[in-house]
Design a protein around this motif. Structure first.
Motif, PDB file in Angstrom:
ATOM      1  N   ILE A  58       0.840  -1.204   0.000  1.00  0.00           N
ATOM      2  CA  ILE A  58       0.000   0.000   0.000  1.00  0.00           C
ATOM      3  C   ILE A  58       0.872   1.250   0.000  1.00  0.00           C
ATOM      4  O   ILE A  58       0.620   2.217  -0.727  1.00  0.00           O
ATOM      5  CB  ILE A  58      -0.954  -0.004   1.213  1.00  0.00           C
ATOM      6  CG1 ILE A  58      -1.998  -1.109   1.068  1.00  0.00           C
ATOM      7  CG2 ILE A  58      -1.662   1.355   1.360  1.00  0.00           C
ATOM      8  CD1 ILE A  58      -2.868  -1.291   2.289  1.00  0.00           C
ATOM      9  N   VAL A  59       1.933   1.215   0.819  1.00  0.00           N
ATOM     10  CA  VAL A  59       2.832   2.371   0.893  1.00  0.00           C
ATOM     11  C   VAL A  59       3.526   2.608  -0.449  1.00  0.00           C
ATOM     12  O   VAL A  59       3.659   3.744  -0.915  1.00  0.00           O
ATOM     13  CB  VAL A  59       3.875   2.167   2.013  1.00  0.00           C
ATOM     14  CG1 VAL A  59       4.947   3.248   1.956  1.00  0.00           C
ATOM     15  CG2 VAL A  59       3.186   2.186   3.376  1.00  0.00           C
ATOM     16  N   LEU A  60       3.958   1.505  -1.102  1.00  0.00           N
ATOM     17  CA  LEU A  60       4.676   1.636  -2.374  1.00  0.00           C
ATOM     18  C   LEU A  60       3.791   2.201  -3.484  1.00  0.00           C
ATOM     19  O   LEU A  60       4.253   2.953  -4.340  1.00  0.00           O
ATOM     20  CB  LEU A  60       5.232   0.270  -2.805  1.00  0.00           C
ATOM     21  CG  LEU A  60       6.427  -0.259  -2.002  1.00  0.00           C
ATOM     22  CD1 LEU A  60       6.762  -1.676  -2.427  1.00  0.00           C
ATOM     23  CD2 LEU A  60       7.641   0.643  -2.189  1.00  0.00           C
ATOM     24  N   PHE A  61       2.512   1.857  -3.480  1.00  0.00           N
ATOM     25  CA  PHE A  61       1.612   2.278  -4.555  1.00  0.00           C
ATOM     26  C   PHE A  61       0.794   3.512  -4.204  1.00  0.00           C
ATOM     27  O   PHE A  61      -0.095   3.903  -4.955  1.00  0.00           O
ATOM     28  CB  PHE A  61       0.676   1.126  -4.929  1.00  0.00           C
ATOM     29  CG  PHE A  61       1.361   0.015  -5.675  1.00  0.00           C
ATOM     30  CD1 PHE A  61       1.662   0.146  -7.013  1.00  0.00           C
ATOM     31  CD2 PHE A  61       1.727  -1.152  -5.025  1.00  0.00           C
ATOM     32  CE1 PHE A  61       2.306  -0.873  -7.698  1.00  0.00           C
ATOM     33  CE2 PHE A  61       2.370  -2.177  -5.697  1.00  0.00           C
ATOM     34  CZ  PHE A  61       2.670  -2.045  -7.042  1.00  0.00           C
ATOM     35  N   THR A  62       1.086   4.141  -3.069  1.00  0.00           N
ATOM     36  CA  THR A  62       0.352   5.341  -2.661  1.00  0.00           C
ATOM     37  C   THR A  62       1.016   6.581  -3.256  1.00  0.00           C
ATOM     38  O   THR A  62       2.233   6.754  -3.155  1.00  0.00           O
ATOM     39  CB  THR A  62       0.324   5.458  -1.120  1.00  0.00           C
ATOM     40  OG1 THR A  62      -0.405   4.349  -0.589  1.00  0.00           O
ATOM     41  CG2 THR A  62      -0.366   6.741  -0.689  1.00  0.00           C
ATOM     42  N   ASN A  63       0.214   7.444  -3.885  1.00  0.00           N
ATOM     43  CA  ASN A  63       0.741   8.682  -4.466  1.00  0.00           C
ATOM     44  C   ASN A  63       1.024   9.741  -3.423  1.00  0.00           C
ATOM     45  O   ASN A  63       1.970  10.512  -3.533  1.00  0.00           O
ATOM     46  CB  ASN A  63      -0.242   9.240  -5.502  1.00  0.00           C
ATOM     47  CG  ASN A  63      -0.381   8.333  -6.711  1.00  0.00           C
ATOM     48  OD1 ASN A  63       0.514   7.550  -7.007  1.00  0.00           O
ATOM     49  ND2 ASN A  63      -1.495   8.430  -7.397  1.00  0.00           N
ATOM     50  N   ASP A  64       0.159   9.809  -2.412  1.00  0.00           N
ATOM     51  CA  ASP A  64       0.265  10.828  -1.370  1.00  0.00           C
ATOM     52  C   ASP A  64       0.209  10.130  -0.020  1.00  0.00           C
ATOM     53  O   ASP A  64      -0.675   9.284   0.200  1.00  0.00           O
ATOM     54  CB  ASP A  64      -0.900  11.822  -1.506  1.00  0.00           C
ATOM     55  CG  ASP A  64      -0.776  12.997  -0.550  1.00  0.00           C
ATOM     56  OD1 ASP A  64       0.079  12.932   0.354  1.00  0.00           O
ATOM     57  OD2 ASP A  64      -1.527  13.972  -0.688  1.00  0.00           O
ATOM     58  N   PRO A  65       1.138  10.430   0.907  1.00  0.00           N
ATOM     59  CA  PRO A  65       1.093   9.788   2.221  1.00  0.00           C
ATOM     60  C   PRO A  65      -0.254   9.919   2.916  1.00  0.00           C
ATOM     61  O   PRO A  65      -0.657   9.038   3.684  1.00  0.00           O
ATOM     62  CB  PRO A  65       2.196  10.525   3.010  1.00  0.00           C
ATOM     63  CG  PRO A  65       3.154  10.991   1.973  1.00  0.00           C
ATOM     64  CD  PRO A  65       2.322  11.315   0.771  1.00  0.00           C
ATOM     65  N   LEU A  66      -0.999  11.016   2.640  1.00  0.00           N
ATOM     66  CA  LEU A  66      -2.296  11.207   3.295  1.00  0.00           C
ATOM     67  C   LEU A  66      -3.340  10.211   2.802  1.00  0.00           C
ATOM     68  O   LEU A  66      -4.391  10.049   3.441  1.00  0.00           O
ATOM     69  CB  LEU A  66      -2.795  12.637   3.055  1.00  0.00           C
ATOM     70  CG  LEU A  66      -1.976  13.755   3.709  1.00  0.00           C
ATOM     71  CD1 LEU A  66      -2.604  15.103   3.421  1.00  0.00           C
ATOM     72  CD2 LEU A  66      -1.854  13.530   5.202  1.00  0.00           C
ATOM     73  N   GLU A  67      -3.081   9.545   1.670  1.00  0.00           N
ATOM     74  CA  GLU A  67      -4.005   8.511   1.215  1.00  0.00           C
ATOM     75  C   GLU A  67      -3.986   7.304   2.149  1.00  0.00           C
ATOM     76  O   GLU A  67      -4.910   6.487   2.127  1.00  0.00           O
ATOM     77  CB  GLU A  67      -3.634   8.074  -0.207  1.00  0.00           C
ATOM     78  CG  GLU A  67      -3.853   9.158  -1.257  1.00  0.00           C
ATOM     79  CD  GLU A  67      -3.434   8.697  -2.639  1.00  0.00           C
ATOM     80  OE1 GLU A  67      -3.148   7.484  -2.798  1.00  0.00           O
ATOM     81  OE2 GLU A  67      -3.378   9.526  -3.561  1.00  0.00           O
ATOM     82  N   PHE A  68      -2.944   7.172   2.937  1.00  0.00           N
ATOM     83  CA  PHE A  68      -2.846   6.097   3.933  1.00  0.00           C
ATOM     84  C   PHE A  68      -2.718   6.736   5.315  1.00  0.00           C
ATOM     85  O   PHE A  68      -1.813   6.434   6.079  1.00  0.00           O
ATOM     86  CB  PHE A  68      -1.642   5.218   3.619  1.00  0.00           C
ATOM     87  CG  PHE A  68      -1.659   3.872   4.305  1.00  0.00           C
ATOM     88  CD1 PHE A  68      -2.830   3.326   4.805  1.00  0.00           C
ATOM     89  CD2 PHE A  68      -0.490   3.150   4.456  1.00  0.00           C
ATOM     90  CE1 PHE A  68      -2.840   2.092   5.435  1.00  0.00           C
ATOM     91  CE2 PHE A  68      -0.476   1.918   5.084  1.00  0.00           C
ATOM     92  CZ  PHE A  68      -1.662   1.387   5.575  1.00  0.00           C
ATOM     93  N   SER A  69      -3.665   7.633   5.618  1.00  0.00           N
ATOM     94  CA  SER A  69      -3.583   8.425   6.843  1.00  0.00           C
ATOM     95  C   SER A  69      -3.790   7.599   8.104  1.00  0.00           C
ATOM     96  O   SER A  69      -3.450   8.051   9.202  1.00  0.00           O
ATOM     97  CB  SER A  69      -4.612   9.563   6.805  1.00  0.00           C
ATOM     98  OG  SER A  69      -5.913   9.051   6.655  1.00  0.00           O
ATOM     99  N   ILE A  70      -4.352   6.374   7.974  1.00  0.00           N
ATOM    100  CA  ILE A  70      -4.556   5.544   9.163  1.00  0.00           C
ATOM    101  C   ILE A  70      -3.311   4.730   9.500  1.00  0.00           C
ATOM    102  O   ILE A  70      -3.350   3.886  10.395  1.00  0.00           O
ATOM    103  CB  ILE A  70      -5.759   4.597   8.982  1.00  0.00           C
ATOM    104  CG1 ILE A  70      -5.496   3.624   7.820  1.00  0.00           C
ATOM    105  CG2 ILE A  70      -7.035   5.372   8.750  1.00  0.00           C
ATOM    106  CD1 ILE A  70      -6.493   2.485   7.748  1.00  0.00           C
ATOM    107  N   PHE A  71      -2.204   4.978   8.781  1.00  0.00           N
ATOM    108  CA  PHE A  71      -0.984   4.195   9.003  1.00  0.00           C
ATOM    109  C   PHE A  71      -0.523   4.211  10.463  1.00  0.00           C
ATOM    110  O   PHE A  71      -0.150   3.160  10.995  1.00  0.00           O
ATOM    111  CB  PHE A  71       0.132   4.695   8.081  1.00  0.00           C
ATOM    112  CG  PHE A  71       1.406   3.907   8.195  1.00  0.00           C
ATOM    113  CD1 PHE A  71       1.544   2.664   7.602  1.00  0.00           C
ATOM    114  CD2 PHE A  71       2.475   4.389   8.935  1.00  0.00           C
ATOM    115  CE1 PHE A  71       2.712   1.933   7.713  1.00  0.00           C
ATOM    116  CE2 PHE A  71       3.648   3.673   9.062  1.00  0.00           C
ATOM    117  CZ  PHE A  71       3.767   2.432   8.446  1.00  0.00           C
ATOM    118  N   PRO A  72      -0.506   5.377  11.163  1.00  0.00           N
ATOM    119  CA  PRO A  72      -0.080   5.339  12.570  1.00  0.00           C
ATOM    120  C   PRO A  72      -0.924   4.411  13.431  1.00  0.00           C
ATOM    121  O   PRO A  72      -0.400   3.694  14.291  1.00  0.00           O
ATOM    122  CB  PRO A  72      -0.239   6.813  13.014  1.00  0.00           C
ATOM    123  CG  PRO A  72      -0.130   7.605  11.758  1.00  0.00           C
ATOM    124  CD  PRO A  72      -0.766   6.754  10.705  1.00  0.00           C
TER     125      PRO A  72
END
Length: 699
Positions: A58-72
């Motif tokens: 998911i991290v590799l294919f994400t354009n913007d870090p905010l698209e995976f905002s639930i990561f923390p």
């Protein structure tokens, strides 16, 4: 039973994901308490590895870090899940010893290590130590530092970015909705990097705990095997060390993957595409680096002792890639050159003058000395004020003021500003930067040291004072304002006085289109009778006397009621005013709903009504010059008396006379409020403060 099923569906139907996550978190807690069978431990370890792979993808294919905002949050849950698996595996290894049959742990203890026995234990221990060292000393430490810096820099840059968004909005580059979305995304970015700053501590803590758990498992296993199971110390050392290393590897591999994911997501602060897109774009930007690399590999391959069968093919492939990139860049340059030639040829032709040279609806021109008021580096206070002015105008007058264009005009004096509506100057003033304007609202006051001037908005006497005199001026009762407030107040008054000139047919059409979404019947009925221009004239007539047109539904319904009778703007304006009577009265009434008014002598009022003359712009009072002079003098004297008593001057007259009284006084007393009897709401108390009369013999 059916009702019970419906109740369950209403509770959980739309919250299945939340329910599953809740069950998962509670299950993790239960794993710390309840022993697990080995088959379930194998399944959960496989799930842990699968989740780690999914996270890094998911991290590799994400354009913007905010698209995976639930990561923390995911990072915290995965950390606790991994620790729960550690506890469960430790419990089974220590309790079962040689009979432990966990396939995942044994596979990592033998197959992944590459050998069995003492050699496998040593190799496994070395691999485990390397993984731990890489995580703890390289990946986790670097990701933690990057997260700290990113969080601090993002927070420090927040005010500047917010002001930049406000500047774009004020200049008309973005809409109000776009500005809100940009600010929301900016706030999410701050929250995300702030959360990541803390979340990286979970990863570093997991690595440290992994080292402790491994040591405890080895020492505890030897103690349990020798003292409780009665095994020889060499057998216990071999068994528990092997299983512990396998358990450590199977738990640290997902942790390593998540650590890499953490480092990737906090370092992906710049980039418009995924990691693959950015790598492709940036690694193919220059072809010369591949030519140099190909030459280096070729030289290395022909040297004695080096594997030429590997280096020479690699050199050839690198040279081929360099050739392709060089050719691609050459083609792009030729295309760009052709395009530039066409543009240059077009530029050589004389540019045709546009048949329309539009004017800005509202513009604020500044001398170069006032540029700091709109400079982002200096806070751009004036831009924030302009945004509030447009908002307040929409609420007070019901008029959405167009974007206010800010222009630096070299023809103005350095400290001068000019306000224009559709290219026509409406107001001008001078600002002394670094000083405050102390305005005397009225009455006798102790004088202040400073340069005497006049307030540009209201024409009141004022004094330019410095910072040291500001507090004293406020104590003496002066109204002390700063430079942005002076311009903002002046612009607000200009908008109020000339709002009828700002609203045009296009603005009216936009208002009708927006209202039609919720009130289609009202708009359609009015549009059948009135054109946009006729509705505009009614709006302008209301705005000329500071009557808000925000209540569009009432205004249009009134037009619909009387549209079949006449289209005469003056008559329609009076009827709309009467429909808005309560609103108008509350605008001028005191807290106890009392209106203190001046009335007109009946004979004088009758003469004004009889002087009515219809013109293309509406009905006007055609009074003879002598009567007009006596009438204005009488009104001025009465208004002065009311103002001396501390009340706002209001004239109350009949419906037939209201518009005529207005037309006869607008030139000499433009701000005079004139109400008709039908406009007075039933809950208002009228208190007469005097009668305006004229000696009819003199006229």
């Amino acid at each position: 039973m059916a009702d019970f099923q419906k109740a369950l569906k209403s509770v959980f139907g739309k919250q299945q994901t939340d329910l599953l996550i809740t069950i998962g978190v509670l299950s993790i807690v239960m794993m710390l308490i309840i022993p697990l069978p080995t088959w379930m431990l194998d399944m959960l370890m496989s799930v842990n590895l699968m989740l780690a792979i999914m996270i890094i993808l998911i991290v590799l294919f994400t354009n913007d870090p905010l698209e995976f905002s639930i990561f923390p949050t995911v990072l915290l849950i995965s950390t606790v899940f991994g620790l729960a698996l550690n506890v469960s595996s430790t419990r089974l290894i220590l309790s079962r010893g040689e009979t432990f049959d966990g396939r995942i742990v044994k596979s990592f203890a033998t197959f992944v290590v590459g050998s069995e026995g003492t050699q496998g234990i040593v190799i496994g221990a070395i691999i485990f130590i390397i993984i731990i060292a890489v995580q703890f000393m390289v990946i986790t430490k670097g990701a933690t530092r990057v997260a700290e810096v990113a969080a601090r820099f993002t927070l420090d840059a927040l005010p500047g970015k917010q002001m930049a968004i406000d500047a774009e909005y004020n200049s008309g580059l973005i809409t109000d909705d776009q500005a809100r979305k940009k600010k929301a995304k900016l706030q999410k970015s701050v929250d995300f990097y702030g959360a990541m700053d803390g979340a990286t501590k979970f990863v570093s803590g997991t690595v440290q705990v992994g080292i402790v758990i491994t040591l405890i498992n080895v020492i505890g296993g030897i103690i349990v095997g020798v003292t409780i199971h009665g095994e020889p110390i060499t057998s216990a050392l071999n068994t528990y060390t092997s299983l512990t290393i396998g358990d450590g590897l199977v738990s640290q591999l997902p942790t390593l993957i998540i650590s890499v994911s953490t480092g990737l997501i906090v370092t992906r602060s710049v980039g418009d595409g995924s990691l693959g897109d950015d790598v492709k774009e940036q690694f193919t930007a220059q072809s010369k680096i591949y030519w140099i690399t190909a030459v280096f590999l070729f030289i290395l391959g022909v040297l004695p002792g080096f594997p030429w069968y590997l280096l020479l093919p690699m050199s050839g492939m690198t040279a081929f890639l360099a050739f392709r990139l060089t050719r691609k860049k050459y083609i792009e340059e030729e295309l760009a050159k052709t395009g530039n030639d066409k543009e240059a040829a077009a530029a050589e032709k004389p540019a045709e003058m546009s048949p329309v040279v539009p004017l800005d609806p509202l513009s604020l021109e500044l001398g170069y000395g006032l540029i700091p008021l709109v400079d982002q580096d200096n806070g751009a206070e004036l831009l924030d004020r302009l945004t509030r002015i447009r908002r307040e105008a929409a609420l007070d007058l019901g008029l959405v003021v167009p974007r206010i264009r800010i222009i630096d005009n070299m023809r103005l004096e350095p400290s001068e500003y000019c306000l224009k509506i559709k290219g026509v100057e409406m107001g001008r003033g001078t600002i002394r930067m670094g000083h405050f304007l102390a305005i005397n609202p009225g009455g006798e006051r102790e004088s202040l040291d400073g340069e005497k001037t006049t307030d540009p908005a209201f024409g009141l006497p004022a004094i330019w004072i410095n910072e040291s005199t500001r507090e004293r001026g406020e104590r003496l009762g002066y109204t002390v304002v700063d430079s942005p407030s002076i311009i903002a107040t002046h612009l607000t008054e200009i908008i109020k006085k000339h709002s009828s000139e700002i609203i045009g047919r296009q603005e009216v059409q936009s208002m009708l289109d927006t209202l039609k979404e919720n009130y289609p019947a009202v708009v359609e009925e009015v549009r059948k009778v009135f054109s946009t221009g006729e509705i505009q004239k009614v709006f302008q007539g209301l705005l000329k006397e500071q009557v808000s047109i925000r209540n569009l539904v009432v205004i249009l319904e009134t037009l619909g009621d009387y549209g079949s009778m006449t289209k005469e703007p003056g008559f329609l304006i009076e009827k709309v005013r009467q429909a808005l009577g309560r609103q108008i009265c509350l605008q001028y009434a005191e807290e106890d709903n009392t209106l203190r008014v001046l009335t007109i002598n009946p004979e004088v009022e009758q003469q004004i009504v009889e002087s009515r003359m219809d013109s293309a712009t509406g009905s006007v009072a055609a009074l003879n010059p002598q009567f007009q002079r006596l009438w204005i003098n009488s009104v001025l004297n009465s208004v002065q008396e009311i103002q001396n008593l501390g009340y706002y001057p209001i004239i109350l007259c009949s419906e037939a006379a209201r518009a005529l009284v207005r037309s006869s006084t607008i030139r000499d007393i433009p701000d005079l409020v004139i109400l008709s009897v039908p406009e007075i709401a039933s809950n208002m108390t009228i208190e007469s403060m005097g009668e305006i009369s004229i000696d009819m013999k003199e006229s």
